[in-house]
Design a protein around this motif. Structure first.
Motif, PDB file in Angstrom:
ATOM      1  N   LYS A  41       0.819  -1.218   0.000  1.00  0.00           N
ATOM      2  CA  LYS A  41       0.000   0.000   0.000  1.00  0.00           C
ATOM      3  C   LYS A  41       0.858   1.277   0.000  1.00  0.00           C
ATOM      4  CE  LYS A  41      -3.663  -0.678   2.782  1.00  0.00           C
ATOM      5  NZ  LYS A  41      -4.448  -1.156   3.949  1.00  0.00           N
ATOM      6  N   HIS A  42       1.822   1.312  -0.918  1.00  0.00           N
ATOM      7  CA  HIS A  42       2.740   2.456  -1.009  1.00  0.00           C
ATOM      8  C   HIS A  42       3.135   2.652  -2.471  1.00  0.00           C
ATOM      9  CE1 HIS A  42       3.244   2.381   3.385  1.00  0.00           C
ATOM     10  NE2 HIS A  42       3.249   1.078   3.244  1.00  0.00           N
ATOM     11  N   THR A  43       3.625   3.848  -2.787  1.00  0.00           N
ATOM     12  CA  THR A  43       4.035   4.151  -4.168  1.00  0.00           C
ATOM     13  C   THR A  43       5.533   4.394  -4.297  1.00  0.00           C
ATOM     14  OG1 THR A  43       3.602   6.508  -3.861  1.00  0.00           O
ATOM     15  CG2 THR A  43       1.788   5.150  -4.729  1.00  0.00           C
ATOM     16  N   SER A  44       6.291   4.075  -3.261  1.00  0.00           N
ATOM     17  CA  SER A  44       7.738   4.277  -3.331  1.00  0.00           C
ATOM     18  C   SER A  44       8.504   3.014  -2.936  1.00  0.00           C
ATOM     19  CB  SER A  44       8.156   5.459  -2.457  1.00  0.00           C
ATOM     20  OG  SER A  44       7.721   5.267  -1.130  1.00  0.00           O
ATOM     21  N   CYS A  45       7.830   1.884  -3.049  1.00  0.00           N
ATOM     22  CA  CYS A  45       8.459   0.583  -2.844  1.00  0.00           C
ATOM     23  C   CYS A  45       7.677  -0.412  -3.690  1.00  0.00           C
ATOM     24  CB  CYS A  45       8.456   0.193  -1.365  1.00  0.00           C
ATOM     25  SG  CYS A  45       6.821   0.094  -0.634  1.00  0.00           S
ATOM     26  N   CYS A  92       8.871   1.941  -8.563  1.00  0.00           N
ATOM     27  CA  CYS A  92       7.650   1.239  -8.143  1.00  0.00           C
ATOM     28  C   CYS A  92       6.802   0.886  -9.358  1.00  0.00           C
ATOM     29  CB  CYS A  92       6.870   2.103  -7.163  1.00  0.00           C
ATOM     30  SG  CYS A  92       5.248   1.466  -6.733  1.00  0.00           S
ATOM     31  N   GLU A 120      12.722  -1.721  -1.498  1.00  0.00           N
ATOM     32  CA  GLU A 120      12.598  -0.430  -0.807  1.00  0.00           C
ATOM     33  C   GLU A 120      13.387   0.606  -1.602  1.00  0.00           C
ATOM     34  OE1 GLU A 120      11.453   2.415   0.770  1.00  0.00           O
ATOM     35  OE2 GLU A 120      10.785   0.800   2.114  1.00  0.00           O
ATOM     36  N   GLY A 125      12.063   4.677   4.225  1.00  0.00           N
ATOM     37  CA  GLY A 125      10.680   4.435   3.836  1.00  0.00           C
ATOM     38  C   GLY A 125       9.743   4.139   4.985  1.00  0.00           C
ATOM     39  N   ARG A 128       6.285  -0.814   6.176  1.00  0.00           N
ATOM     40  CA  ARG A 128       5.484  -0.953   4.963  1.00  0.00           C
ATOM     41  C   ARG A 128       4.285  -1.859   5.235  1.00  0.00           C
ATOM     42  NH1 ARG A 128       6.633   3.255   1.771  1.00  0.00           N
ATOM     43  NH2 ARG A 128       8.828   3.338   1.172  1.00  0.00           N
TER      44      ARG A 128
END
Length: 137
Positions: A41-45, A92, A120, A125, A128
């Motif tokens: 649920k992230h946009t940088s991993c 990502c 990552e 970060g 996560r």
């Protein structure tokens, strides 16, 4: 049967990290046959499946990604969150935020040399969050 659980991965530094065990420990009992979808649920991993035996693969992957998508490029507009942020979003998108893994005989049916990676892309970060959806009988 469909079941969903939230998984939280501990904070890790930038790089590629084998997280198969950490994820498996947070899953409920798996059905005999089915499918596990993992969604980060992230946009940088990102999530990936790759080599689980030689840690050199993970350090080489970090080098490859950092060479493919560099920090501080003069054409980046999104720079407010630091030099590692826009490259993290691009990495990502290239890698992906979800995996589908078959379940057989009540276990994840990964290949002998396969493991789940947390990719990552940020220097810091944080923890996560993943949603695990288990579909099976």
């Amino acid at each position: 049967m469909i079941q969903q659980v939230e998984i939280i991965l501990r904070e890790r530094p930038r790089g590629f990290h084998l997280v198969t065990r950490e994820i498996s420990e947070q899953l409920p009992s798996l059905p005999q046959t089915g499918l596990l979808n993992l969604f980060i649920k992230h946009t940088s991993c990102a999530l990936s499946i790759n080599e689980n035996a030689d840690p050199d693969v993970r350090t080489d992957m970090t080098k490859i990604y950092d060479r493919l998508i560099k920090e501080n490029e003069p054409y980046y507009d999104h720079v407010l969150e630091g030099a590692d942020d826009m490259p993290a979003h691009a990495k990502c998108s290239l890698t992906g935020v979800s995996l589908n893994i078959p379940i057989s005989k009540g276990k994840l049916n990964l290949g002998t040399w396969q493991g789940i990676y947390l990719c990552e892309f940020r220097n810091y970060g944080g923890r996560r969050k993943l949603t695990a959806t288990i579909i099976g009988e």
